[in-house]
Design a protein around this motif. Sequence first.
Motif, PDB file in Angstrom:
ATOM      1  N   GLN A 279       4.817  -1.028  -8.288  1.00  0.00           N
ATOM      2  CA  GLN A 279       3.962  -0.189  -7.420  1.00  0.00           C
ATOM      3  C   GLN A 279       2.336  -0.567  -7.355  1.00  0.00           C
ATOM      4  OE1 GLN A 279       4.693   3.843  -8.610  1.00  0.00           O
ATOM      5  NE2 GLN A 279       6.045   4.052  -6.896  1.00  0.00           N
ATOM      6  N   SER A 280       1.850  -1.090  -8.572  1.00  0.00           N
ATOM      7  CA  SER A 280       0.638  -1.543  -8.667  1.00  0.00           C
ATOM      8  C   SER A 280       0.133  -2.622  -7.795  1.00  0.00           C
ATOM      9  CB  SER A 280       0.199  -1.683 -10.058  1.00  0.00           C
ATOM     10  OG  SER A 280      -1.077  -2.235 -10.432  1.00  0.00           O
ATOM     11  N   GLU A 281       0.969  -3.440  -8.054  1.00  0.00           N
ATOM     12  CA  GLU A 281       0.907  -4.755  -7.011  1.00  0.00           C
ATOM     13  C   GLU A 281       0.726  -4.355  -5.609  1.00  0.00           C
ATOM     14  OE1 GLU A 281       3.531  -7.791  -7.982  1.00  0.00           O
ATOM     15  OE2 GLU A 281       2.736  -7.968 -10.123  1.00  0.00           O
ATOM     16  N   GLU A 282       1.868  -3.665  -5.315  1.00  0.00           N
ATOM     17  CA  GLU A 282       1.740  -2.998  -3.778  1.00  0.00           C
ATOM     18  C   GLU A 282       0.767  -2.376  -3.580  1.00  0.00           C
ATOM     19  OE1 GLU A 282       4.594  -0.214  -0.900  1.00  0.00           O
ATOM     20  OE2 GLU A 282       5.437  -0.575  -3.250  1.00  0.00           O
ATOM     21  N   TYR A 283       0.394  -1.246  -4.234  1.00  0.00           N
ATOM     22  CA  TYR A 283      -0.953  -0.266  -3.847  1.00  0.00           C
ATOM     23  C   TYR A 283      -2.107  -1.136  -3.683  1.00  0.00           C
ATOM     24  CZ  TYR A 283       2.262   3.517  -4.744  1.00  0.00           C
ATOM     25  OH  TYR A 283       3.622   4.228  -4.932  1.00  0.00           O
ATOM     26  N   GLU A 284      -2.301  -2.250  -4.786  1.00  0.00           N
ATOM     27  CA  GLU A 284      -3.491  -3.197  -4.361  1.00  0.00           C
ATOM     28  C   GLU A 284      -3.595  -3.573  -3.040  1.00  0.00           C
ATOM     29  OE1 GLU A 284      -5.812  -6.850  -6.627  1.00  0.00           O
ATOM     30  OE2 GLU A 284      -4.599  -5.344  -7.734  1.00  0.00           O
ATOM     31  N   GLU A 285      -2.434  -4.151  -2.642  1.00  0.00           N
ATOM     32  CA  GLU A 285      -2.549  -5.001  -1.365  1.00  0.00           C
ATOM     33  C   GLU A 285      -2.836  -3.834  -0.358  1.00  0.00           C
ATOM     34  OE1 GLU A 285       1.045  -7.145  -0.692  1.00  0.00           O
ATOM     35  OE2 GLU A 285       0.858  -8.062  -2.355  1.00  0.00           O
ATOM     36  N   LEU A 286      -2.147  -2.742  -0.089  1.00  0.00           N
ATOM     37  CA  LEU A 286      -2.376  -1.744   0.555  1.00  0.00           C
ATOM     38  C   LEU A 286      -4.017  -1.195   0.788  1.00  0.00           C
ATOM     39  CD1 LEU A 286       0.961   0.417   0.220  1.00  0.00           C
ATOM     40  CD2 LEU A 286       0.255  -1.063   2.299  1.00  0.00           C
ATOM     41  N   MET A 287      -4.503  -0.956  -0.555  1.00  0.00           N
ATOM     42  CA  MET A 287      -5.814  -0.715  -0.517  1.00  0.00           C
ATOM     43  C   MET A 287      -6.741  -1.793  -0.022  1.00  0.00           C
ATOM     44  SD  MET A 287      -6.072   1.717  -3.814  1.00  0.00           S
ATOM     45  CE  MET A 287      -5.409   0.691  -5.148  1.00  0.00           C
ATOM     46  N   SER A 288      -6.406  -2.852  -0.267  1.00  0.00           N
ATOM     47  CA  SER A 288      -7.117  -3.961   0.193  1.00  0.00           C
ATOM     48  C   SER A 288      -7.231  -3.885   1.755  1.00  0.00           C
ATOM     49  CB  SER A 288      -6.693  -5.363  -0.318  1.00  0.00           C
ATOM     50  OG  SER A 288      -6.872  -5.639  -1.584  1.00  0.00           O
ATOM     51  N   GLU A 289      -5.978  -3.751   2.338  1.00  0.00           N
ATOM     52  CA  GLU A 289      -6.064  -3.782   3.780  1.00  0.00           C
ATOM     53  C   GLU A 289      -6.797  -2.496   4.351  1.00  0.00           C
ATOM     54  OE1 GLU A 289      -1.643  -3.694   4.523  1.00  0.00           O
ATOM     55  OE2 GLU A 289      -1.348  -5.596   3.957  1.00  0.00           O
ATOM     56  N   TYR A 290      -6.688  -1.426   3.677  1.00  0.00           N
ATOM     57  CA  TYR A 290      -7.327  -0.550   4.062  1.00  0.00           C
ATOM     58  C   TYR A 290      -9.113  -0.714   4.075  1.00  0.00           C
ATOM     59  CZ  TYR A 290      -8.912   4.497   4.545  1.00  0.00           C
ATOM     60  OH  TYR A 290      -9.367   5.998   4.951  1.00  0.00           O
ATOM     61  N   GLY A 291      -9.459  -1.724   3.090  1.00  0.00           N
ATOM     62  CA  GLY A 291     -10.779  -2.071   3.202  1.00  0.00           C
ATOM     63  C   GLY A 291     -11.451  -1.730   1.852  1.00  0.00           C
ATOM     64  N   VAL A 292     -10.831  -1.419   0.953  1.00  0.00           N
ATOM     65  CA  VAL A 292     -11.165  -1.434  -0.602  1.00  0.00           C
ATOM     66  C   VAL A 292     -11.300  -2.812  -1.158  1.00  0.00           C
ATOM     67  CG1 VAL A 292     -10.930  -0.611  -2.945  1.00  0.00           C
ATOM     68  CG2 VAL A 292     -10.360   0.953  -0.926  1.00  0.00           C
ATOM     69  N   GLU A 293     -12.533  -3.149  -1.674  1.00  0.00           N
ATOM     70  CA  GLU A 293     -12.900  -4.452  -2.416  1.00  0.00           C
ATOM     71  C   GLU A 293     -12.696  -4.477  -3.804  1.00  0.00           C
ATOM     72  OE1 GLU A 293     -16.626  -6.063  -1.092  1.00  0.00           O
ATOM     73  OE2 GLU A 293     -16.635  -5.184   0.746  1.00  0.00           O
ATOM     74  N   PHE A 294     -11.955  -5.348  -4.233  1.00  0.00           N
ATOM     75  CA  PHE A 294     -11.506  -5.577  -5.653  1.00  0.00           C
ATOM     76  C   PHE A 294     -12.435  -6.748  -6.267  1.00  0.00           C
ATOM     77  CE2 PHE A 294      -7.992  -3.146  -4.153  1.00  0.00           C
ATOM     78  CZ  PHE A 294      -7.331  -2.588  -5.196  1.00  0.00           C
TER      79      PHE A 294
END
Length: 328
Positions: A279-294
């Motif tokens: 889930q952590s990997e999946e959520y990072e991708e989804l949040m990046s798509e939403y516009g959150v910058e890592f």
Amino acid sequence: MKKNLIIISMLSMVLLLAACGSDNSEDDESYTLRLGITQNDQNAEFMGIESFKEGVEERTDGEVTVELYHSDQLASVPDLVEQASMGNSVGTISDAAMLGDLKKEFYILQSPYMFDSYDQVGELTDSELYQGWVEDFSEQGIRILSFNYYLGERNLATVDEITSAADLRSNVIRTSGAQIVDETVSAMGGSPSGMPWTEAYPGLEQGVINGVEAHNLAIYESSMYEVINHIAKTNHYQLVSALIVSEDWYDDLPEEYQEIVLEEAEKSGEVAGELALEQSEEYEELMSEYGVEFHDVDREEFRELTEQVYEKLDMTEIREEVLEVLGQ
């Protein structure tokens, strides 16, 4: 007179049967465990305790039952820890920081930059040193069944971009309020603000806080990505939590059931950990798509800044003992 004796005899029998029924009811109640967590029913923690419930009930033929509650439906985690210590038949998933407030040694499992990998955490929890802590802790009314609910890396999720300690200064960061977490955030350069997790979203919306220290699962599943813009990958510690229950409840179980409960607790942590990694990997991708910058950061800078935490909380000796277990 004879009639009165018959009536008295019948009443005595009724009272005796009622007493026996009451005793059985109490026995049944002592075998029922109510488990509550903060996260929702889609979270890896909940999947873990679901696995625990299924395994325990199946292997005890339903003699031990486990009731599950999510989203603080039963009570908050601090309240459940307190209730368990008082002998109530409850349990929860608690992080090391909260348990460390009760027994300092457990802080080490949630100390800044203490472990390089989750495998090292496993080395510690398999050691005699750790087992001694668990047995000592039982005197406080709490039984740690397993300490392997690995939920991911803790990072800084903020409104403004953070890539260094200088950037973090003047930022108010929500924490759980546990001493080890507050001291860590403070040493890194932030201003810790202890508050319930449910208040963090509105706190960010209203500008009361500037960010949170959290892992991807908590950030995504609480929709926190809607009110933050950046996540600094500080990885200041890896979140490993414990499945804890009342020591009184555990002691009341027959020995064979105690073994089953311990084994299923260990398995449930493995279930939660595997799911959390996915889930952590999946959520990072989804949040990046939403516009959150890592953002990658200089972790060595933060590591050096947080060295003071060990001395401040008088944990130097504990740290040396753990490093010896890890062969370092």
